[in-house]
Design an enzyme around this catalytic site. Structure first.
Site, PDB file in Angstrom:
ATOM      1  N   ASN A 164       0.858  -1.184   0.000  1.00  0.00           N
ATOM      2  CA  ASN A 164       0.000   0.000   0.000  1.00  0.00           C
ATOM      3  C   ASN A 164       0.893   1.232   0.000  1.00  0.00           C
ATOM      4  OD1 ASN A 164      -1.775   2.067   0.507  1.00  0.00           O
ATOM      5  ND2 ASN A 164      -2.411   1.348   2.528  1.00  0.00           N
ATOM      6  N   LYS A 206       0.044   4.230  -0.126  1.00  0.00           N
ATOM      7  CA  LYS A 206      -0.620   5.378   0.521  1.00  0.00           C
ATOM      8  C   LYS A 206      -0.477   6.622  -0.358  1.00  0.00           C
ATOM      9  CE  LYS A 206      -0.164   3.108   4.909  1.00  0.00           C
ATOM     10  NZ  LYS A 206      -0.050   3.198   6.356  1.00  0.00           N
ATOM     11  N   GLU A 258      -5.009  -5.002  10.562  1.00  0.00           N
ATOM     12  CA  GLU A 258      -3.986  -3.975  10.746  1.00  0.00           C
ATOM     13  C   GLU A 258      -4.234  -3.238  12.062  1.00  0.00           C
ATOM     14  OE1 GLU A 258      -2.170  -2.668   6.740  1.00  0.00           O
ATOM     15  OE2 GLU A 258      -3.941  -1.471   7.072  1.00  0.00           O
ATOM     16  N   GLU A 313      -6.800   4.558   8.190  1.00  0.00           N
ATOM     17  CA  GLU A 313      -6.550   5.988   7.966  1.00  0.00           C
ATOM     18  C   GLU A 313      -7.805   6.661   7.411  1.00  0.00           C
ATOM     19  OE1 GLU A 313      -2.981   5.433   5.675  1.00  0.00           O
ATOM     20  OE2 GLU A 313      -1.908   4.907   7.510  1.00  0.00           O
ATOM     21  N   HIS A 338      -9.594   1.079   5.174  1.00  0.00           N
ATOM     22  CA  HIS A 338      -8.294   1.280   5.824  1.00  0.00           C
ATOM     23  C   HIS A 338      -8.484   2.214   7.024  1.00  0.00           C
ATOM     24  CE1 HIS A 338      -4.167   2.401   6.619  1.00  0.00           C
ATOM     25  NE2 HIS A 338      -3.811   1.345   5.917  1.00  0.00           N
ATOM     26  N   GLY A 355       2.787   2.346  10.741  1.00  0.00           N
ATOM     27  CA  GLY A 355       3.711   3.468  10.601  1.00  0.00           C
ATOM     28  C   GLY A 355       4.443   3.841  11.877  1.00  0.00           C
ATOM     29  N   SER A 372       3.724  -2.073  10.102  1.00  0.00           N
ATOM     30  CA  SER A 372       5.187  -2.059  10.225  1.00  0.00           C
ATOM     31  C   SER A 372       5.846  -3.379   9.834  1.00  0.00           C
ATOM     32  CB  SER A 372       5.607  -1.646  11.642  1.00  0.00           C
ATOM     33  OG  SER A 372       5.139  -0.344  11.933  1.00  0.00           O
TER      34      SER A 372
HETATM   35  P1  13P Z   1       3.183   0.443   7.560  1.00  0.00           P
HETATM   36  O1  13P Z   1       3.710  -0.843   6.974  1.00  0.00           O
HETATM   37  O2  13P Z   1       3.882   1.659   7.044  1.00  0.00           O
HETATM   38  O3  13P Z   1       3.110   0.365   9.049  1.00  0.00           O
HETATM   39  O4  13P Z   1       1.658   0.585   7.045  1.00  0.00           O
HETATM   40  C1  13P Z   1       0.794  -0.465   7.172  1.00  0.00           C
HETATM   41  C2  13P Z   1      -0.447  -0.151   6.444  1.00  0.00           C
HETATM   42  O5  13P Z   1      -1.236   0.670   6.880  1.00  0.00           O
HETATM   43  C3  13P Z   1      -0.700  -0.838   5.172  1.00  0.00           C
HETATM   44  O6  13P Z   1      -1.998  -0.629   4.724  1.00  0.00           O
END
Ligand code: 13P
Length: 251
Positions: A9, A11, A167, A97, A95, A173, A212
């Site tokens: 992803n 982002k 997740e 976020e 997701h 992150g 992560s």
């Molecule tokens: P990270 O691997 O940067 O922690 O992000 C995970 C994520 O949100 C993938 O959708």
């Protein structure tokens, strides 16, 4: 046997130039046998990535779709049918976020899930708890509710053509990865919840871990019985690191 899936992803990262570099790196990767690999670029670069990865066995997905499946008057949104037309085969829905920062509700997530499937896209349903929810012992309740809202509105059968991604929000992150045991516990609960409705669907559905994931932590996570691959954020922006994670899913 569930085929492992490693999904990157990206982002809201990238420029035309950096995306071209990443495509170059991905093209050079040796794809591990038996592992499905997908990348989810920002919507704007989907065409560039589909063209750039032509002939390479890497699927392309989108990070979001509109609640309405077909094109129409919905300013700023992208329909699942348009994503399919652009060459996508998967789409992330729910997701954290988007749930947290953009206020996406369980109801909207279920509508997006349905919109994706109606256009032949495989939805990747993201679920996960916040740190506060984990610390107050609510992890399974929160994840269970997020999963249940899709089961209740669409039926368990839709998971025969979908992927689930666990997740934990506190691991995204932050450099904090759930331990393989912590992740396995939630993955097993997700599968059990689906199995209570339909054992075949539960056995076949792939449940990815995200939060992560790095090359160094991937093999141990992917070695757990209910972890069928990863949804990788930051580490997927580096082709070599992402390639190592893909290989870990094949070993
Ligand atoms: P990270 O691997 O940067 O922690 O992000 C995970 C994520 O949100 C993938 O959708």
């Amino acid at each position: 046997m569930r085929r492992p899936l490693v999904a990157g992803n990206w982002k809201m990262h990238g420029t035309r130039a950096s995306v071209a570099e990443l495509i170059k790196g991905l093209r050079q990767l040796a794809m591990p046998a038996g592992v499905e690999v997908a990348v989810f670029p920002p919507c704007l670069y989907i065409g560039q990535v589909v063209e750039g990865l032509a002939g390479k066995s890497i699927l392309v997905g989108a990070q979001n779709c509109a609640v309405e499946p077909l094109q129409g008057a919905l300013t700023g949104e992208v329909a699942a049918s348009q994503l399919q037309d652009a060459g996508c085969s998967l789409v992330l829905v729910g997701h954290s976020e988007r749930r947290i920062l953009l206020g996406e509700s369980d109801d909207w997530v279920a509508r997006k899930f349905a919109a994706a499937q109606s256009c032949g896209l495989t939805p990747v349903l993201c679920v996960g708890e916040t740190r506060e929810q984990r610390e107050s012992g609510k992890t399974l309740e929160v994840v269970g509710r997020q999963l249940d809202s899709v089961i209740e509105s669409l039926g368990v059968g839709v998971f025969a053509q979908a992927v689930v991604a666990y997740e934990p929000v506190w691991a995204i992150g932050t450099g904090l990865t759930a331990s393989p045991e912590q992740a396995q516990q939630v993955h097993a609960a997700i599968r059990a919840q689906l199995a209570a409705e339909n054992a075949d669907v539960a056995r076949g559905v792939r449940i990815l871990y995200g939060g992560s994931v790095k090359a160094a932590s991937a093999a141990e996570l992917f070695g757990m019985p209910d972890i069928d691959g990863g949804l990788v954020g930051g580490a997927s922006l580096n082709a070599d690191e992402f390639g190592a994670i893909c290989r870990a899913a094949g070993s």
